[in-house]
Design an enzyme around this catalytic site. Sequence first.
Site, PDB file in Angstrom:
ATOM      1  N   GLU A  95     -10.280  -4.770  32.732  1.00  0.00           N
ATOM      2  CA  GLU A  95      -9.561  -6.207  31.822  1.00  0.00           C
ATOM      3  C   GLU A  95     -10.314  -6.768  30.951  1.00  0.00           C
ATOM      4  O   GLU A  95     -11.881  -6.679  31.480  1.00  0.00           O
ATOM      5  CB  GLU A  95      -9.474  -6.658  32.401  1.00  0.00           C
ATOM      6  CG  GLU A  95      -7.739  -6.168  33.702  1.00  0.00           C
ATOM      7  CD  GLU A  95      -7.495  -7.403  34.254  1.00  0.00           C
ATOM      8  OE1 GLU A  95      -6.357  -7.782  34.577  1.00  0.00           O
ATOM      9  OE2 GLU A  95      -7.897  -8.566  35.059  1.00  0.00           O
ATOM     10  N   CYS A 115     -16.915  -3.364  40.755  1.00  0.00           N
ATOM     11  CA  CYS A 115     -18.945  -3.340  41.045  1.00  0.00           C
ATOM     12  C   CYS A 115     -19.290  -3.140  42.126  1.00  0.00           C
ATOM     13  O   CYS A 115     -18.285  -3.675  42.839  1.00  0.00           O
ATOM     14  CB  CYS A 115     -18.752  -4.553  40.089  1.00  0.00           C
ATOM     15  SG  CYS A 115     -20.572  -6.113  40.313  1.00  0.00           S
ATOM     16  N   CYS A 119     -20.043  -9.622  45.822  1.00  0.00           N
ATOM     17  CA  CYS A 119     -19.903 -11.131  45.042  1.00  0.00           C
ATOM     18  C   CYS A 119     -18.825 -11.224  46.154  1.00  0.00           C
ATOM     19  O   CYS A 119     -18.225 -11.276  46.160  1.00  0.00           O
ATOM     20  CB  CYS A 119     -20.455 -11.434  44.854  1.00  0.00           C
ATOM     21  SG  CYS A 119     -21.836 -11.036  43.307  1.00  0.00           S
ATOM     22  N   CYS A 122     -15.565 -12.551  44.622  1.00  0.00           N
ATOM     23  CA  CYS A 122     -15.278 -12.317  43.451  1.00  0.00           C
ATOM     24  C   CYS A 122     -14.032 -11.098  43.197  1.00  0.00           C
ATOM     25  O   CYS A 122     -14.522 -10.202  43.702  1.00  0.00           O
ATOM     26  CB  CYS A 122     -16.711 -12.044  42.371  1.00  0.00           C
ATOM     27  SG  CYS A 122     -16.735 -10.709  40.469  1.00  0.00           S
TER      28      CYS A 122
HETATM   29  N1  SAH Z   1     -21.687  -9.726  37.272  1.00  0.00           N
HETATM   30  C1  SAH Z   1     -21.788 -10.856  36.079  1.00  0.00           C
HETATM   31  C2  SAH Z   1     -20.843 -10.595  35.020  1.00  0.00           C
HETATM   32  C3  SAH Z   1     -19.640 -10.846  35.195  1.00  0.00           C
HETATM   33  S1  SAH Z   1     -18.884 -12.206  36.450  1.00  0.00           S
HETATM   34  C4  SAH Z   1     -22.594 -11.391  36.945  1.00  0.00           C
HETATM   35  O1  SAH Z   1     -22.526 -11.611  38.236  1.00  0.00           O
HETATM   36  O2  SAH Z   1     -23.087 -12.612  36.361  1.00  0.00           O
HETATM   37  C5  SAH Z   1     -19.545 -13.843  35.693  1.00  0.00           C
HETATM   38  C6  SAH Z   1     -19.484 -15.104  36.227  1.00  0.00           C
HETATM   39  O3  SAH Z   1     -18.915 -15.923  37.008  1.00  0.00           O
HETATM   40  C7  SAH Z   1     -20.770 -15.181  37.299  1.00  0.00           C
HETATM   41  O4  SAH Z   1     -21.917 -15.970  36.920  1.00  0.00           O
HETATM   42  C8  SAH Z   1     -19.934 -14.431  38.253  1.00  0.00           C
HETATM   43  O5  SAH Z   1     -20.795 -15.967  39.698  1.00  0.00           O
HETATM   44  C9  SAH Z   1     -18.895 -15.946  38.629  1.00  0.00           C
HETATM   45  N2  SAH Z   1     -18.059 -15.677  39.450  1.00  0.00           N
HETATM   46  C10 SAH Z   1     -17.466 -14.573  40.199  1.00  0.00           C
HETATM   47  N3  SAH Z   1     -16.221 -14.616  40.403  1.00  0.00           N
HETATM   48  C11 SAH Z   1     -15.724 -16.464  40.452  1.00  0.00           C
HETATM   49  C12 SAH Z   1     -14.687 -16.939  40.962  1.00  0.00           C
HETATM   50  N4  SAH Z   1     -14.119 -16.899  41.620  1.00  0.00           N
HETATM   51  N5  SAH Z   1     -14.931 -18.078  40.746  1.00  0.00           N
HETATM   52  C13 SAH Z   1     -16.190 -19.084  39.425  1.00  0.00           C
HETATM   53  N6  SAH Z   1     -16.547 -18.110  39.269  1.00  0.00           N
HETATM   54  C14 SAH Z   1     -16.707 -16.557  39.476  1.00  0.00           C
HETATM   55 FE1  SF4 Z   2     -19.804  -8.235  40.379  1.00  0.00          FE
HETATM   56 FE2  SF4 Z   2     -17.856  -9.527  40.552  1.00  0.00          FE
HETATM   57 FE3  SF4 Z   2     -20.625 -10.014  41.681  1.00  0.00          FE
HETATM   58 FE4  SF4 Z   2     -20.537 -10.214  39.023  1.00  0.00          FE
HETATM   59  S1  SF4 Z   2     -19.909 -11.583  40.547  1.00  0.00           S
HETATM   60  S2  SF4 Z   2     -21.602  -8.986  40.051  1.00  0.00           S
HETATM   61  S3  SF4 Z   2     -18.711  -8.507  38.368  1.00  0.00           S
HETATM   62  S4  SF4 Z   2     -19.168  -9.340  41.850  1.00  0.00           S
END
Ligand code: SAH
Ligand code: SF4
Length: 363
Positions: A95, A115, A119, A122
């Site tokens: 996406e 990924c 996390c 996410c």
């Molecule tokens: N992998 C990288 C970039 C992609 S995620 C990273 O983790 O930084 C981009 C941002 O969205 C990151 O700061 C992540 O922690 C945040 N994020 C992930 N899931 C989220 C959610 N459900 N609500 C708000 N922010 C979220």
């Molecule tokens: Fe991966 Fe999502 Fe964590 Fe970013 S926030 S490192 S995309 S699992």
Amino acid sequence: MSATLLNLYDLTHEELRVQLVRWGFNPFHTARLWNYLYIELADSFDAMPELPAKVRARLATDARLGVLATALETDSSDGFTRKYLLSLADQERIETVLMRYTGRVTACISSQVGCAMGCVFCATGQMGYTRHLTPGEIVAQAVHVARALRQSTQPPHSQCHVIGDTSGPRLRNVVLMGMGEPLHNYDAVMQAVDILRDERGLALGSERITLSTVGVVPGILRLTKEKRPLHLAVSLHAATQAGRAALVPAAKKWPLDELMAACRTYSETTGRRIFYEWTLIEGQNDSADHARAVGRLLHGLPAQVNLIPLNPTAGYAGSPTRTDAARHFQHILQEEFKLPSTVRQRRGIDIAAGCGQLAVAEK
Ligand code: SAH
Ligand code: SF4
């Protein structure tokens, strides 16, 4: 089309020149071809009429233009966000999001299919890791958005750039904040950044590209050593090792003290400020005490905190911090620690295009 053919979007300008020479062509054609790729945004070799027929014939047999097919396109109800589900040559999907707010046109692009970092909040992490994207697949997302903007008939919300007969707004910013962890796919991402930055093409300058990392310490140190010209954002979410490890499993591999040491080295060496992202989860990391812990942790560092109220995902039950509590958090950072911060606008949530909501269903 075979995924094994040379993807032109994988190549820097210099590599393209070398390839043309290897095929026995005059390097003079490089500029014309590059122009077709990144200024005209051609979507096929047929749309490159000023290239000699023999060059086009060679491209057609030995190379491919890694244009990404749109499997689905969704607009948010407020019209500010558009999400593209794009198909890769091996039928994997990713996406990419086009955002038109805060006076800018920004593409949020992916660096991996899924990924590996897991996390908990996410959606990309919840789907697991499939594979890295190639440089060309990363570049192609920006080209896709730039082409869509070019074709758009909507009035530009911001800086208008006229190329040829077209009047759509130009892509001005790229954030590597889509699916995947960009520093887990370091080489491909940096090759893509070099291509995106090329002034003869998309010309996304160093102030226009932001890379967000979960905190891959070796990657941050390598960025520092290589003095890569981009903005760095680090996903923090908690100010203690235990609190962070509960949300971000990668923190067990790269503990908070090592991460902060790497961030300090980065800022001292490059002179650059880091954006620290903090997903605000009600009752979890959004109290006044949490705000003070962030303030203490970032004390003395050139920093800005980006607060992101949690976006809903299927695999995590938490709730977003309410607006008044987010403002209070921000107030403490500013008044007690002189730490600037922003609260990210919640846009594109109705089409699951917000931070951390990108995922693709199983095929
Ligand atoms: N992998 C990288 C970039 C992609 S995620 C990273 O983790 O930084 C981009 C941002 O969205 C990151 O700061 C992540 O922690 C945040 N994020 C992930 N899931 C989220 C959610 N459900 N609500 C708000 N922010 C979220
Ligand atoms: Fe991966 Fe999502 Fe964590 Fe970013 S926030 S490192 S995309 S699992």
